[in-house]
Structures are given as C-alpha cells and as structure tokens.
Write a protein that holds these residues in place. Structure first.
Motif, PDB file in Angstrom:
ATOM      1  N   GLU A 172      -5.012  -9.488   4.099  1.00  0.00           N
ATOM      2  CA  GLU A 172      -4.954  -8.678   5.325  1.00  0.00           C
ATOM      3  C   GLU A 172      -4.452  -7.292   4.947  1.00  0.00           C
ATOM      4  N   ALA A 173      -4.840  -6.276   5.705  1.00  0.00           N
ATOM      5  CA  ALA A 173      -4.407  -4.912   5.423  1.00  0.00           C
ATOM      6  C   ALA A 173      -4.393  -4.092   6.706  1.00  0.00           C
ATOM      7  N   ARG A 174      -3.539  -3.087   6.744  1.00  0.00           N
ATOM      8  CA  ARG A 174      -3.448  -2.132   7.844  1.00  0.00           C
ATOM      9  C   ARG A 174      -3.159  -0.751   7.254  1.00  0.00           C
ATOM     10  N   SER A 175      -3.422   0.282   8.036  1.00  0.00           N
ATOM     11  CA  SER A 175      -3.108   1.637   7.602  1.00  0.00           C
ATOM     12  C   SER A 175      -2.358   2.372   8.703  1.00  0.00           C
ATOM     13  N   GLY A 176      -1.522   3.329   8.303  1.00  0.00           N
ATOM     14  CA  GLY A 176      -0.751   4.104   9.264  1.00  0.00           C
ATOM     15  C   GLY A 176      -0.484   5.492   8.727  1.00  0.00           C
ATOM     16  N   GLN A 177       0.308   6.238   9.461  1.00  0.00           N
ATOM     17  CA  GLN A 177       0.670   7.582   9.030  1.00  0.00           C
ATOM     18  C   GLN A 177       2.155   7.825   9.224  1.00  0.00           C
ATOM     19  N   ALA A 178       2.724   8.620   8.347  1.00  0.00           N
ATOM     20  CA  ALA A 178       4.118   9.059   8.467  1.00  0.00           C
ATOM     21  C   ALA A 178       4.179  10.498   7.981  1.00  0.00           C
ATOM     22  N   GLY A 179       4.683  11.387   8.821  1.00  0.00           N
ATOM     23  CA  GLY A 179       4.725  12.794   8.457  1.00  0.00           C
ATOM     24  C   GLY A 179       3.353  13.378   8.221  1.00  0.00           C
ATOM     25  N   GLY A 180       2.350  12.833   8.933  1.00  0.00           N
ATOM     26  CA  GLY A 180       0.992  13.323   8.780  1.00  0.00           C
ATOM     27  C   GLY A 180       0.281  12.836   7.536  1.00  0.00           C
ATOM     28  N   ILE A 181       0.896  11.956   6.782  1.00  0.00           N
ATOM     29  CA  ILE A 181       0.317  11.430   5.537  1.00  0.00           C
ATOM     30  C   ILE A 181      -0.038   9.958   5.724  1.00  0.00           C
ATOM     31  N   SER A 182      -1.243   9.588   5.349  1.00  0.00           N
ATOM     32  CA  SER A 182      -1.717   8.213   5.507  1.00  0.00           C
ATOM     33  C   SER A 182      -1.132   7.302   4.427  1.00  0.00           C
ATOM     34  N   TYR A 183      -0.861   6.067   4.821  1.00  0.00           N
ATOM     35  CA  TYR A 183      -0.411   5.048   3.874  1.00  0.00           C
ATOM     36  C   TYR A 183      -1.029   3.713   4.266  1.00  0.00           C
ATOM     37  N   SER A 184      -0.895   2.745   3.401  1.00  0.00           N
ATOM     38  CA  SER A 184      -1.473   1.425   3.649  1.00  0.00           C
ATOM     39  C   SER A 184      -0.441   0.329   3.434  1.00  0.00           C
ATOM     40  N   VAL A 185      -0.651  -0.777   4.122  1.00  0.00           N
ATOM     41  CA  VAL A 185       0.124  -2.002   3.927  1.00  0.00           C
ATOM     42  C   VAL A 185      -0.885  -3.124   3.750  1.00  0.00           C
ATOM     43  N   ALA A 186      -0.820  -3.840   2.649  1.00  0.00           N
ATOM     44  CA  ALA A 186      -1.768  -4.923   2.388  1.00  0.00           C
ATOM     45  C   ALA A 186      -1.023  -6.139   1.879  1.00  0.00           C
ATOM     46  N   GLY A 187      -1.602  -7.313   2.103  1.00  0.00           N
ATOM     47  CA  GLY A 187      -0.938  -8.531   1.654  1.00  0.00           C
ATOM     48  C   GLY A 187      -1.914  -9.638   1.331  1.00  0.00           C
ATOM     49  N   ILE A 188      -1.472 -10.544   0.493  1.00  0.00           N
ATOM     50  CA  ILE A 188      -2.215 -11.763   0.184  1.00  0.00           C
ATOM     51  C   ILE A 188      -1.269 -12.946   0.339  1.00  0.00           C
ATOM     52  N   ALA A 189      -1.840 -14.120   0.465  1.00  0.00           N
ATOM     53  CA  ALA A 189      -1.021 -15.331   0.578  1.00  0.00           C
ATOM     54  C   ALA A 189      -1.804 -16.522   0.067  1.00  0.00           C
ATOM     55  N   LYS A 190      -1.081 -17.555  -0.305  1.00  0.00           N
ATOM     56  CA  LYS A 190      -1.700 -18.849  -0.576  1.00  0.00           C
ATOM     57  C   LYS A 190      -0.883 -19.912   0.126  1.00  0.00           C
ATOM     58  N   GLY A 191      -1.552 -20.965   0.538  1.00  0.00           N
ATOM     59  CA  GLY A 191      -0.855 -22.064   1.188  1.00  0.00           C
ATOM     60  C   GLY A 191      -1.822 -22.840   2.052  1.00  0.00           C
ATOM     61  N   ALA A 192      -1.689 -24.153   2.023  1.00  0.00           N
ATOM     62  CA  ALA A 192      -2.518 -25.017   2.860  1.00  0.00           C
ATOM     63  C   ALA A 192      -1.775 -26.296   3.204  1.00  0.00           C
ATOM     64  N   GLY A 193      -1.021 -26.843   2.236  1.00  0.00           N
ATOM     65  CA  GLY A 193      -0.229 -28.042   2.478  1.00  0.00           C
ATOM     66  C   GLY A 193       1.223 -27.785   2.116  1.00  0.00           C
ATOM     67  N   MET A 194       2.102 -28.737   2.449  1.00  0.00           N
ATOM     68  CA  MET A 194       3.542 -28.552   2.307  1.00  0.00           C
ATOM     69  C   MET A 194       3.955 -27.251   2.981  1.00  0.00           C
ATOM     70  N   ILE A 195       3.559 -27.099   4.241  1.00  0.00           N
ATOM     71  CA  ILE A 195       3.850 -25.884   4.994  1.00  0.00           C
ATOM     72  C   ILE A 195       4.913 -26.185   6.036  1.00  0.00           C
ATOM     73  N   MET A 196       6.053 -25.519   5.911  1.00  0.00           N
ATOM     74  CA  MET A 196       7.170 -25.744   6.820  1.00  0.00           C
ATOM     75  C   MET A 196       8.059 -24.512   6.792  1.00  0.00           C
ATOM     76  N   PRO A 197       8.604 -24.081   7.928  1.00  0.00           N
ATOM     77  CA  PRO A 197       9.429 -22.871   7.937  1.00  0.00           C
ATOM     78  C   PRO A 197      10.625 -22.935   6.996  1.00  0.00           C
TER      79      PRO A 197
END
Length: 393
Positions: free
Chosen positions: A150-175
């Motif tokens: 997943e990824a998103r983009s934004g701006q701070a002080g008129g300058i563009s930046y990005s936030v991106a992430g990856i993940a793995k997981g399907a089983g043994m999922i618990m907070p």
C-alpha cells in the motif's frame, strides 16, 4: 510510487527450499528516523531480540529479512546467526552494524542455514540498484496467497513525499502484535518523537485490531523508516502537516492489516466486528476480540449460520461489563437480537443471507456507555486445518 533515498533487493538463498526468492534487503541511503513494535510473546525469536536492542537508538539504515525459517527457539546459535548476518550486510554496505534491523519468518525451532545466507549476501547487496519494493513483498511471503502493499503521497512545506508499506501474514494472526511482518518506509523528514507516537497509534488501530485464529507468533515485527530524502521541512507534532502525515500512515497500515485478514489461511469471509455502547473503549475491544476469536462464531460464519447466541456467549465471557437485557445485535442492517432476546420474524432468514456475502459487519451494542472498538477477522474453514496440519511438509 517513487520513494526517494531507498534501494531494494531480493535473492534466492534456499533457506527452506529452492525455487523462490527468500532473502531481502531494504537500504536507506542515509540513516533514517525509525520506530518499531514487536511481538509481546514471551518467547521471542533471535532477530526480534537483536532488533529490539538496536531500535532504542531511533535510527535505522537497513533491514535484512528472510522467509522460510523463523530463527526462533534456536538458542545461542540462532542469536549468533542473526548477529553474523547483520555484520556481513554492514560490511558489504559500508555502514554501522548497529543501524541494521534483522527480521525472519517461517518455521520455528529449526536452525538457520548460515552458510546459505552468507553465500547469498554479496548478490543481495549487488542487486540493490535494480530491485523494487514489490520484490521485498514477494520474498517475505510464507502461506500468503498474494503480496501485500500500500502507498500514499502527501505534501509538507510544499514538497511532496510518499509513505509506502508491505506486509506478510495469513495465519497465526492475533493482536499485540498480529503474527506478521510489516515494513513501512517514507522519504518524508519527520521529527523522531512524533514519528514514534504516530506510528504506535497507527499500529494500535490496524495491526492490533485484527485476528485470524487467536495465535501469536514469536517473530512479529512492524518497522517504520523515514529518511527525509524528499527534502521537506521536518514534520513536527501538533501541526497541520503532522495531522496529514498521521492520516496517511494510518491509511497505509489499516489497508495492509485488512489485506492480511482477507488472506487469512482458508478464509472465505472478511468480517468487521464493531462493539458500541461499552462502559469504556477497553471493554469494547475485549468484547470485540472475544467474538472475533471464538471458534464457534467463526465456524458459524463459514457455515453461513446465523447462530447469534454464540456471539452473545462470547461477549459474556470476554471480561467486559455486560448486562444481558441491554444487548443488541445486528448483522449489517438486520436486527438479530434486541434487549438480549431474539428479534423474531424473518430475522433468521435475513441474517443468514447477510452471512452468505464475502464481507459483512457484525455490530453489538452493550447499552452501557460510550466505549467502542472495531476489529477485523475472518471465518474458520476446513482449509485452515489442512494448511496448518501440513505446514512443515
């Protein structure tokens, strides 16, 4: 999406078996502000212990991660492998060893094949100029059926930046944490103390609000690195730019968390559990997780059986304050029970129709206060048993 100042590489080291890339590297061209959260399981893998020790500095420049072997319950030998792997990567990159995070996922209790990792590191570092974040997402998969990004983009002080992430997981999922790995990168410049606070809040509302099977692993890790390569003025707490950054971060993490639930081992349903009217938010989350982790509830979801009594039973033993005569329950917009008793009429038929959908919402109102919480879960199917019965083979 272009994330400035980061390089990626993934290679095949045949850690568990040949035929796929299973060793990956994320490298920031400059040391990055960083924060991480790890499993709360008392039994922690060697890479978790090493990374927990190093993250205290708040600076990270690289992450080495493998799939196929958790390097957990491997004693001093496992810790030696984690440290040697980190040292070899640091030497190849020409950076400080303490700036490297180490992460692993896979089978617990099997010693790591250090010689295969050692042989693969030169090619891993050489491949940094041509790799992508997608390569990393592919390399960290175990029982996952698709890579999660997943990824998103934004701006701070008129300058563009990005936030991106990856993940793995399907089983043994618990907070606390969910059984997963997730790595978030940003080229934004972010004040370190604010980054840490924003990241932990985003984790609580995402990865700590999902459950597939109630199990918690030994290797859970969620790491964020923000290297400032975009060149924006550092984002400070309590500013409009901070609110925007935190919202983008929340969106990325929540999307990744939901992808994990949708990919739950053997899952056929994605279910949002919302508890309202609790005495406080903590009670609401206790009740929501109790519902989401109940094997009886989850098998009813799989069987498309509107067995609402199982949900009230799970709320009752959750530890939350409950007054049975005040409980209300809806499946989407269908009222299944009101003031603690069956709603009657065609509620059973209409409720079963809701459960036939691939995605639906369960809302329980405790009728006691303003506390509320939402968690995300999946059903429990025959395939879940088959996948986990055969995992090591």
């Amino acid at each position: 999406m272009d994330i400035k100042g980061f390089q990626f590489s993934a290679v095949e080291a045949a850690i568990k078996k040949p035929g796929r890339k299973d060793l990956a590297l994320i490298y920031s061209e400059v040391p990055a502000a960083a924060s991480a959260v790890f499993t709360r399981n008392a039994v922690k893998a060697a890479p978790v212990l090493l990374s927990m020790e190093r993250i205290r500095s708040g600076r990270v420049q690289a992450l080495i991660v493998n799939s196929g072997n958790a390097n957990a319950c491997t004693g001093e030998a496992g810790m030696l492998v984690a440290r040697d792997t980190s040292r070899l990567v640091a030497e190849a990159l020409g950076i400080a060893d303490e700036g490297i995070q180490v992460s692993s996922t896979g089978v617990i209790g099997v010693q790591m094949p250090q010689e295969r990792i050692t042989a693969a590191i030169p090619g891993l570092v050489e491949g940094l100029s041509s790799g992508t974040l997608d390569d990393i997402a592919q390399a960290i998969m175990t029982t996952d059926t698709f890579p999660k990004m997943e990824a998103r983009s934004g701006q701070a002080g008129g300058i563009s930046y990005s936030v991106a992430g990856i993940a793995k997981g399907a089983g043994m999922i618990m907070p606390n944490m969910a059984t997963m790995l997730s790595f978030i990168i940003s080229d934004a410049a972010v004040e370190p103390a604010f980054l840490d606070k924003a990241f932990r809040r985003a984790v609580d509302a995402s990865f700590n609000a999902i459950t597939v099977d109630g199990d918690m692993s030994t290797n859970d890790t969620c790491l964020i690195m923000a290297n400032g390569a975009a060149g924006n003025p550092p984002i400070q707490e309590d500013t409009p730019e901070a609110a925007i950054f935190e919202e983008l971060l929340h969106e990325v993490l929540l999307s990744l968390a939901k992808q994990i639930v949708r990919d739950g081992e053997g899952a056929t349903k994605f279910v949002e559990i919302c508890v309202t009217g609790a005495k406080n938010d903590q009670d609401a989350k206790r009740a929501a997780l109790s519902i989401a982790n109940s094997s009886l509830v989850k098998t009813a979801f799989f069987g498309q059986d509107a067995n609402w009594g199982r949900i009230f039973a799970a709320v009752g033993y959750s530890g939350a304050e409950v007054v049975p005569a005040k409980l209300n329950l809806h499946f989407d917009d269908v009222c299944m029970a009101s003031k603690g008793v069956f709603a009657g009429g065609d509620a059973e038929q209409r409720g079963s129709e809701v459960l036939r959908k691939k995605e639906f919402r369960v809302v329980v109102d405790l009728g006691l206060g303003r506390g509320m919480a939402t968690v995300y879960t999946s059903d429990l199917s025959h395939d879940y048993v088959s996948i986990n019965a055969d995992y090591r083979t």
